[in-house]
Design a protein around this motif. Structure first.
Motif, PDB file in Angstrom:
ATOM      1  N   GLN A  32       0.695  -1.018  -0.084  1.00 21.63           N
ATOM      2  CA  GLN A  32      -0.030   0.042   0.052  1.00 21.63           C
ATOM      3  C   GLN A  32       0.603   1.215  -0.165  1.00 21.63           C
ATOM      4  N   TYR A  33       2.228   0.865   0.266  1.00 21.10           N
ATOM      5  CA  TYR A  33       3.071   2.464   0.368  1.00 21.10           C
ATOM      6  C   TYR A  33       3.638   2.559  -1.167  1.00 21.10           C
ATOM      7  N   ASN A  34       3.003   3.289  -1.935  1.00 23.27           N
ATOM      8  CA  ASN A  34       3.552   3.521  -3.333  1.00 23.27           C
ATOM      9  C   ASN A  34       4.433   4.734  -3.563  1.00 23.27           C
ATOM     10  N   LYS A  35       5.108   5.146  -2.779  1.00 24.93           N
ATOM     11  CA  LYS A  35       5.986   6.219  -3.038  1.00 24.93           C
ATOM     12  C   LYS A  35       7.073   5.636  -3.834  1.00 24.93           C
ATOM     13  N   PHE A  36       7.653   6.561  -4.661  1.00 27.25           N
ATOM     14  CA  PHE A  36       8.763   5.888  -5.771  1.00 27.25           C
ATOM     15  C   PHE A  36      10.045   5.502  -4.989  1.00 27.25           C
TER      16      PHE A  36
END
Length: 75
Positions: A32-36
């Motif tokens: 769920q943690y989709n930071k680049f």
């Protein structure tokens, strides 16, 4: 393409790099943690291996919690 679901992490990767990824892995294991900064390219084999390790960790944690619970009940 109409009615095609595209994972958010694929879109993030594309917007940051300009290339469409085949496989993406979340460095911290949190899908769920989709930071680049949390994304990296991976092969299907790497993603499968990571999934197996995740399952083993979860199974170990469940066994630990079950053991603690049953040990507590005996006291």
């Amino acid at each position: 393409v109409k009615n095609t679901k595209i994972p958010a992490h694929h879109i993030v990767w594309f917007l940051e790099t300009g290339e469409w990824p085949d496989e993406i892995d979340h460095r911290d294991g949190n899908g769920q943690y989709n930071k680049f900064e949390n994304l990296r390219k991976a092969t299907s084999a790497q993603n499968a291996q990571i999934a197996v390790v995740d399952l083993q960790i979860k199974a170990g944690l469940q066994a630990y919690l079950f053991t603690r619970k049953t040990a507590g009940e005996r006291s």
